[in-house]
Design a protein around this motif. Structure first.
Motif, PDB file in Angstrom:
ATOM      1  N   VAL A 434      38.955  47.628  40.804  1.00 16.94           N
ATOM      2  CA  VAL A 434      38.090  46.879  39.888  1.00 16.94           C
ATOM      3  C   VAL A 434      37.067  46.026  40.638  1.00 16.94           C
ATOM      4  N   GLU A 435      37.491  45.378  41.723  1.00 16.13           N
ATOM      5  CA  GLU A 435      36.560  44.523  42.460  1.00 16.13           C
ATOM      6  C   GLU A 435      35.425  45.349  43.074  1.00 16.13           C
ATOM      7  N   GLN A 465      33.800  44.010  31.360  1.00 15.96           N
ATOM      8  CA  GLN A 465      35.141  44.597  31.248  1.00 15.96           C
ATOM      9  C   GLN A 465      35.905  44.456  32.569  1.00 15.96           C
ATOM     10  N   CYS A 466      35.211  44.620  33.676  1.00 17.36           N
ATOM     11  CA  CYS A 466      35.857  44.437  34.981  1.00 17.36           C
ATOM     12  C   CYS A 466      36.378  43.007  35.124  1.00 17.36           C
ATOM     13  N   TYR A 467      35.546  42.046  34.733  1.00 17.82           N
ATOM     14  CA  TYR A 467      35.954  40.644  34.850  1.00 17.82           C
ATOM     15  C   TYR A 467      37.133  40.331  33.928  1.00 17.82           C
ATOM     16  N   LEU A 468      37.184  40.987  32.777  1.00 19.76           N
ATOM     17  CA  LEU A 468      38.343  40.806  31.896  1.00 19.76           C
ATOM     18  C   LEU A 468      39.623  41.253  32.591  1.00 19.76           C
ATOM     19  N   ILE A 477      32.396  36.386  29.839  1.00 21.77           N
ATOM     20  CA  ILE A 477      31.562  35.830  28.760  1.00 21.77           C
ATOM     21  C   ILE A 477      30.093  35.880  29.157  1.00 21.77           C
ATOM     22  N   SER A 478      29.815  35.537  30.408  1.00 22.09           N
ATOM     23  CA  SER A 478      28.433  35.542  30.895  1.00 22.09           C
ATOM     24  C   SER A 478      27.812  36.926  30.793  1.00 22.09           C
ATOM     25  N   ASP A 479      28.507  37.946  31.303  1.00 22.32           N
ATOM     26  CA  ASP A 479      27.950  39.303  31.277  1.00 22.32           C
ATOM     27  C   ASP A 479      27.861  39.853  29.861  1.00 22.32           C
ATOM     28  N   ALA A 480      28.879  39.602  29.053  1.00 21.81           N
ATOM     29  CA  ALA A 480      28.842  40.096  27.672  1.00 21.81           C
ATOM     30  C   ALA A 480      27.701  39.444  26.898  1.00 21.81           C
ATOM     31  N   THR A 481      27.464  38.163  27.156  1.00 20.93           N
ATOM     32  CA  THR A 481      26.362  37.459  26.493  1.00 20.93           C
ATOM     33  C   THR A 481      25.024  38.052  26.901  1.00 20.93           C
ATOM     34  N   ARG A 500      33.605  39.977  24.737  1.00 20.20           N
ATOM     35  CA  ARG A 500      33.421  38.523  24.750  1.00 20.20           C
ATOM     36  C   ARG A 500      34.469  37.840  23.871  1.00 20.20           C
ATOM     37  N   SER A 501      34.824  38.478  22.764  1.00 20.93           N
ATOM     38  CA  SER A 501      35.880  37.930  21.917  1.00 20.93           C
ATOM     39  C   SER A 501      37.192  37.809  22.691  1.00 20.93           C
ATOM     40  N   GLN A 502      37.512  38.835  23.470  1.00 15.71           N
ATOM     41  CA  GLN A 502      38.729  38.799  24.291  1.00 15.71           C
ATOM     42  C   GLN A 502      38.656  37.689  25.340  1.00 15.71           C
ATOM     43  N   ALA A 503      37.470  37.539  25.948  1.00 17.02           N
ATOM     44  CA  ALA A 503      37.305  36.507  26.981  1.00 17.02           C
ATOM     45  C   ALA A 503      37.443  35.111  26.396  1.00 17.02           C
ATOM     46  N   TYR A 504      36.865  34.907  25.211  1.00 16.51           N
ATOM     47  CA  TYR A 504      37.018  33.603  24.550  1.00 16.51           C
ATOM     48  C   TYR A 504      38.477  33.334  24.220  1.00 16.51           C
TER      49      TYR A 504
END
Length: 560
Positions: A434-435, A465-468, A477-481, A500-504
């Motif tokens: 992922v990284e 998605q990777c950051y999730l 959140i930043s990338d999804a936004t 973003r919903s999952q990240a929140y």
């Protein structure tokens, strides 16, 4: 200023009034002047006579006021004086209030005043001249119950919203401000303890009837109680805004505890356009004292940041508030480290629902206004903020220049190489690396031409998605936004909404997670994914208007 309302006699008179008499007056096709005279006389006599059918007349007048709030007939015939006297009678004569169905009368009377004063300043002036403010204040003090407080707040807010009648409300400024703040902070607990948290058999019957109009049913009662509690809070905030807009009582409104409480005052998904805590914060951000107070509270600034990057209908209010804080030289660098990284995600936002101005351009302008000072280290900012501003300068200034100078062939070469890197990133992701996938997607974004918005949407969303997976909620959140800003409001990128919903949710921001989840569901039409329904129910329970009140009551019971 109001003078004292004359005392009202509670003794019965020889004259008999009844509802059939009143409705006959309304329905008869007689000379208009005679009809008006009869209505006027009826309204004059009504507070003087104890009649068990008064509540039916009040209910009828309430329906008329709700249906035709701009009709001058009843305001010109003394309805405000009649309603003021009835409220005063209900507050001062408890024996009368508890007789027959008189308990309903103060509610209807205050509601009628509020309905007729909502739009017409001349009606509001008539109401003030009819001495309505002091009786409404009695209801605001909680002399009867929260149900009457709600309609009293509504009426007072309408009177305070008109320049012609604000002075009459301002006479009682401190008491009104303190009461509105207290109600805004405590009303949800109050409604839960006095109604929602009680068994049906323990609830006041007249509350139940007012809420459901006699239709009954526990589910309907609870739903309406939630709606009314939200309105009670929202009318309190609207009344405070009427004073804040005129820069009145800012010392009371800008207290730290209250500003922090405002962050949690949300109209809810059933009242998406209602006055909320964010709207009052926006008003304060247009005032010097308000900006300085808010800038000193990181919790409040972070709340505005969260709403600015969400699907909340109030997103534009939060963005406007943050821009105001950055445009003020006194507050700019107090909030820059918190605000800049968030607003940097919104620089490609072209519009917001109902707001068609170039939001992104405004944000770019305010963030980069003194970039030369930042570049020369004349301003002290965190490394992370400095890096984001450097990235923003490269994205919106340097890169735009470079791509304008490129030939068509060079642009196509960059596009092709970006696609290769994107494919490699996906391969790394599915291989569990992922990284390394993040690195590939980042390289692809650096190469992808700015005009290829759809391709950039996918790259930002994939990196989110990777950051999730890496449990880095803030970066997700930043990338999804950024992906959602590129995709636009009309057709938001559904995968980015869900991510973003999952990240929140990962950060414990239930309201923001709920709004993204709801918007995601709306993009799916009638086919709601099971996983989305699970998250929706989870966040609905977390953001339920009475969730905090229920938890407090449970803790009290445990202690006992």
């Amino acid at each position: 200023m109001e003078s004292r309302i004359p005392e009202i006699s509670t003794s019965k008179t020889n004259h008999k009034l009844n509802c059939s008499c009143f409705f006959c007056i309304l329905s008869e096709t007689i000379d208009p002047s005679v009809r008006r005279a009869k209505i006027s006389q009826y309204l004059k006599q009504m507070p003087l006579i104890d009649d068990q059918e008064h509540v039916l007349v009040l209910s009828g007048l309430w329906k008329i006021a709700m249906a035709k709030p701009n009709d001058p007939e009843f305001p010109s015939l003394g309805i405000f004086t009649c309603m003021a006297k009835l409220i005063r009678k209900g507050v001062t004569h408890r024996t009368w209030l508890l007789r027959h169905q008189n308990i309903y009368i103060p509610y209807y009377a205050a509601h009628i005043i509020g309905s007729y004063t909502i739009k017409k300043p001349k009606f509001a002036k008539k109401a003030v001249k009819s001495f309505v403010v002091k009786p409404l204040l009695e209801l605001l003090r909680g002399k009867i119950s929260w149900v009457e407080q709600r309609v009293a707040l509504r009426a007072l807010a309408h009177l305070a919203s008109h320049e012609a009648t604000f002075e009459a409300v301002k006479v009682h400024e401190v008491e009104i401000i303190e009461a509105a703040i207290n109600i805004a902070c405590t009303c949800l607990n109050k409604v839960y303890d006095d109604f929602v948290g009680l068994k049906k058999s323990h609830r006041l019957k007249y509350h139940r009837n007012l809420l459901t109009r006699g239709l009954g049913g526990l589910e309907l009662e609870n739903r309406k109680a939630e709606e009314w509690a939200s309105q009670l809070q929202c009318w309190s905030l609207y009344l405070l805004r009427c004073f804040a807009c005129r820069e009145r009582s800012l010392g009371l409104i800008c207290k730290k505890r209250f500003l922090k409480d405002l962050c949690g005052m949300w109209g809810g998904i059933s009242n998406p356009y209602s006055t909320s805590g964010i709207e009052l914060l926006k008003t304060l951000c247009h005032i010097q004292m308000g900006r300085e107070s808010i800038a000193g509270l990181q919790e409040v600034v972070e709340c505005l940041c969260n709403v600015s990057r969400s699907s909340d209908e109030r997103q534009h209010m939060a963005i406007e508030s943050l821009v105001q804080l950055l445009e003020d030289p006194v507050t700019r660098y107090k909030v820059m480290d918190v605000v800049a990284p968030v607003l940097a995600d919104l620089v490609e936002l072209r519009d917001i629902k109902g707001k068609h101005h170039k939001v992104g351009k405004t944000i770019v302008h305010v963030l980069l206004r003194d970039y030369h000072k930042i570049k020369l280290c004349k301003v002290s900012l965190s490394k992370g903020t400095t890096r984001r501003l450097e990235e923003l300068w490269d994205l919106k200034v340097e890169r735009v220049k470079r791509e304008k100078q490129m030939s068509v062939v060079e642009i196509r070469e960059k596009e092709a190489l970006s696609c290769v890197l994107k494919r490699e990133g996906s391969e790394r992701f599915f291989a569990g690396e992922v990284e390394k996938a993040v690195v590939k997607y980042s390289e692809a974004l650096d190469l992808c031409p700015l005009k290829l918005r759809k391709e950039r949407v996918v790259l930002h969303s994939n990196r989110a998605q990777c950051y999730l997976v890496l449990k880095d909620a803030e970066s997700a959140i930043s990338d999804a936004t950024r992906a959602l800003c590129l995709s636009g409001v009309a057709r938001p990128h559904s995968k980015s909404l869900w991510r973003r919903s999952q990240a929140y949710d990962m950060k414990g921001l239930s309201k923001e997670s709920l709004m993204d989840c709801l918007t995601f569901i709306n993009t799916k039409g009638f086919k709601i994914p099971y996983y989305a329904a699970i998250n929706f129910n989870k966040q609905m329970n977390s953001t339920w208007l009475f969730a905090s009140a229920q938890s407090k009551r449970h803790r009290r019971r445990v202690k006992v």
